[in-house]
Design a protein around this motif. Structure first.
Motif, mmCIF file in Angstrom:
data_model
loop_
_atom_site.group_PDB
_atom_site.id
_atom_site.type_symbol
_atom_site.label_atom_id
_atom_site.label_comp_id
_atom_site.label_asym_id
_atom_site.label_seq_id
_atom_site.Cartn_x
_atom_site.Cartn_y
_atom_site.Cartn_z
ATOM 1 N N PHE A 17 0.809 -1.217 0.000
ATOM 2 C CA PHE A 17 0.000 0.000 0.000
ATOM 3 C C PHE A 17 0.846 1.272 0.000
ATOM 4 C CE2 PHE A 17 -2.726 3.284 1.943
ATOM 5 C CZ PHE A 17 -3.786 3.238 1.039
ATOM 6 N N GLY A 18 1.986 1.251 0.686
ATOM 7 C CA GLY A 18 2.833 2.438 0.718
ATOM 8 C C GLY A 18 3.318 2.867 -0.646
ATOM 9 N N PHE A 19 3.359 1.907 -1.603
ATOM 10 C CA PHE A 19 3.745 2.250 -2.966
ATOM 11 C C PHE A 19 2.818 3.306 -3.557
ATOM 12 C CE2 PHE A 19 6.579 -1.448 -3.956
ATOM 13 C CZ PHE A 19 7.539 -0.724 -4.633
ATOM 14 N N ILE A 83 12.002 2.048 4.555
ATOM 15 C CA ILE A 83 10.830 2.557 3.842
ATOM 16 C C ILE A 83 10.294 3.818 4.511
ATOM 17 C CG2 ILE A 83 8.428 2.048 3.265
ATOM 18 C CD1 ILE A 83 9.295 -0.912 2.957
ATOM 19 N N LEU A 84 10.173 3.779 5.844
ATOM 20 C CA LEU A 84 9.640 4.931 6.565
ATOM 21 C C LEU A 84 10.601 6.115 6.532
ATOM 22 C CD1 LEU A 84 7.388 6.118 8.301
ATOM 23 C CD2 LEU A 84 8.522 5.149 10.317
ATOM 24 N N ALA A 91 9.029 13.472 1.728
ATOM 25 C CA ALA A 91 7.976 14.453 2.014
ATOM 26 C C ALA A 91 8.575 15.831 2.268
ATOM 27 C CB ALA A 91 7.159 13.991 3.221
ATOM 28 N N LEU A 92 9.710 15.879 2.972
ATOM 29 C CA LEU A 92 10.383 17.155 3.203
ATOM 30 C C LEU A 92 10.834 17.777 1.883
ATOM 31 C CD1 LEU A 92 11.671 19.258 5.089
ATOM 32 C CD2 LEU A 92 13.687 17.767 5.230
ATOM 33 N N GLY A 93 11.403 16.954 0.998
ATOM 34 C CA GLY A 93 11.820 17.450 -0.309
ATOM 35 C C GLY A 93 10.657 17.981 -1.125
ATOM 36 N N LEU A 199 1.931 10.700 0.791
ATOM 37 C CA LEU A 199 3.103 9.830 0.843
ATOM 38 C C LEU A 199 3.325 9.301 2.260
ATOM 39 C CD1 LEU A 199 5.819 8.642 -0.139
ATOM 40 C CD2 LEU A 199 6.814 10.909 0.139
ATOM 41 N N LEU A 200 3.356 10.198 3.226
ATOM 42 C CA LEU A 200 3.590 9.780 4.606
ATOM 43 C C LEU A 200 2.476 8.872 5.125
ATOM 44 C CD1 LEU A 200 5.067 12.881 6.489
ATOM 45 C CD2 LEU A 200 6.125 10.649 6.126
ATOM 46 N N GLY A 201 1.225 9.228 4.816
ATOM 47 C CA GLY A 201 0.095 8.454 5.314
ATOM 48 C C GLY A 201 0.082 7.027 4.800
#
Length: 484
Positions: A17-19, A83-84, A91-93, A199-201
């Protein structure tokens, strides 16, 4: 040898799912970075050179992260910590990228944008590589086709939403989609902020919902001695020895991996061209904007850019998001059937025909020329675009089919030929076959566009079609161990 337990559909879904979020970010980057860099002052010849940072970061980061994740066993898992961490940095970028003009006191906005692009890509790769290995770790061989197909489906759902987001923010929410020289359009800026959140979620979902197998259980599933491998991993080696070991693995890589590398070269060479040059290609070929309006020297001479040119560039940039979303949508739909087709007709045949469909899609770009504007109902809003822009949705069917296969089939074919203790590092090395063709494309495609095609970007898309055709032919020379 102990057998891995069969996973439910939702367990496979959770693993990948993170993909969705990682590809959401990649889609925003692919559809908008050329637009951002062009607005910040990059010319057409330079665009591909700026884009070189993406494959270079993959080339450096993925083998390192792959090897490190092979050796990592923590209470949080084997692959999940990487991955995390990658998701947080990416996300920062994404938050910093559209704010390049704010850092003009420190350095030129275009230089800052290029640096953040490199940072973003490095972070994406920290997440991407362990995700590939996580699927290989968790999914049994009998479910590998569906495992990578679900991964492809989620990647493309993320890509659809990410690609279309700036268009939605402009035509539904009402944010401005044009930008003066040295600035970034508000719709693009807010799209990147939303992308960072998604992305983070999604990565947190996989991190929380997936429990990796402990070392003893993991190696038992592959018939290997956990104690012996742990002892091997604990041995400290010098940097020189590590490099020798790494290049030793390059020399002894499985035959299937070498054969797939040829296919990967031609297919990713073509994809890189599409991502970099679709925006100028359709702006010129469909909206009728002359190539000189992409030349910073010419823009400096004329001073103010006519509003009609700004509007055309903004509309074409938004439409690139639409067609990128379209090919991702078609890829997502095709992913649903991909594993069944591969099981029935064989992975190689399905892979080859899918790449052929992509080649035909690229060639079809040439068929459409400037035309009268028409009203298009996109369900969420109505928009007025040239008729030819609507026709561009047709080639996206073939490109979407090829994209779905590129995301799934090489990994499904490769996974059966890799030793378990080095799956991560070999998957990282396999990223060379993604990064290298993009580097070659980045170095030469800008020169080809200016020296051979006189900055007429539609012709570089035709070159992408030729490359994808060669990829389709190359699949015939690949040996699939499991199918054999």
């Amino acid at each position: 040898m102990k057998q891995k337990p069969q996973l439910s559909f939702w367990q496979i879904w959770n693993v990948s799912f993170g993909f969705l979020g990682v590809q959401f970010g990649f889609a925003l980057q692919n559809a908008n970075v050329s637009r951002i860099l062009s607005d910040l002052g990059a010319d057409l010849h330079s665009l591909s050179l700026f884009w070189l940072v993406a494959p270079i970061m993959g080339l450096i980061v993925q083998p390192i992260v792959g090897s490190a994740s092979d050796r990592t066993w923590s209470r949080f898992g084997r692959r999940k910590p990487y991955i995390l961490a990658g998701a947080v940095l990416a996300a920062l970028g994404m938050i910093l990228m559209p704010n390049a003009p704010l850092f003009v006191a420190i350095m030129a906005p275009m230089l800052f944008g290029a640096m953040i692009l490199a940072f973003m890509d490095a972070s994406f790769n920290v997440s991407f590589q362990p995700f590939r290995s996580l699927v290989s770790d968790m999914v049994p061989a009998s479910q590998r086709n569906i495992g990578y197909s679900v991964q492809s489906l989620l990647i493309n759902i993320g890509a659809v939403v990410g690609s279309i987001l700036p268009f939605v923010l402009t035509n539904v929410i009402g944010l401005e989609n044009t930008a003066k020289a040295g600035e970034v359009a508000p719709s693009v800026t807010w799209a990147f902020y939303i992308g960072a959140t998604v992305l983070l979620g999604s990565v947190l979902w996989t991190f929380i919902r997936t429990k990796e197998y402990p070392p003893e259980e993991h190696y038992a599933y592959r018939g290997e001695d956990a104690a012996a491998i742990a002892a091997e991993h604990q041995q400290k080696t010098s940097i020189g020895q590590s490099l020798r070991n790494f290049f030793g693995l390059m020399k002894t890589m499985p035959q299937t991996m070498r054969q797939l590398a040829v296919v990967q070269f031609f297919s990713w060479f073509a994809l890189f061209i599409m991502w970099v040059y679709s925006m100028p290609a359709i702006t010129q070929h469909i909206w009728g904007v002359e190539a000189k309006w992409f030349d910073p020297d010419y823009l400096a001479q004329v001073g103010a850019v006519p509003q009609a040119i700004l509007d055309a560039k903004g509309a074409a940039g938004d439409w690139v998001g639409i067609i990128f979303a379209a090919y991702s949508l078609f890829a997502a739909v095709f992913s649903v059937f991909l594993s069944r087709l591969a099981d029935k007709f064989g992975r190689k045949l399905v892979y080859s025909l899918s790449l052929l469909a992509g080649a035909l899609g690229y060639f079809a770009f040439m068929l459409f020329e400037p035309s009268n504007a028409v009203e298009v109902n996109l369900l969420i809003t109505q928009v007025e675009v040239p008729q030819a822009a609507v026709y561009l949705l047709l080639p996206m069917v073939g490109i979407g089919i090829s994209w779905a296969a590129i995301l799934a089939m090489p990994y499904a074919i490769l996974a059966g030929s890799l030793p378990v203790s080095k799956t991560g590092v070999y998957m990282g090395i396999f990223n060379f076959t993604i990064a290298a063709p993009q580097i070659v494309s980045g170095i030469f495609s800008g020169w080809i566009l200016s020296a051979v095609f006189d900055n007429q970007a539609i012709y570089i898309i035709m070159l992408a079609g030729v490359s994808m055709l060669l990829a389709a032919i190359s699949v015939g020379f690949v040996k699939d161990n499991e199918e054999a």
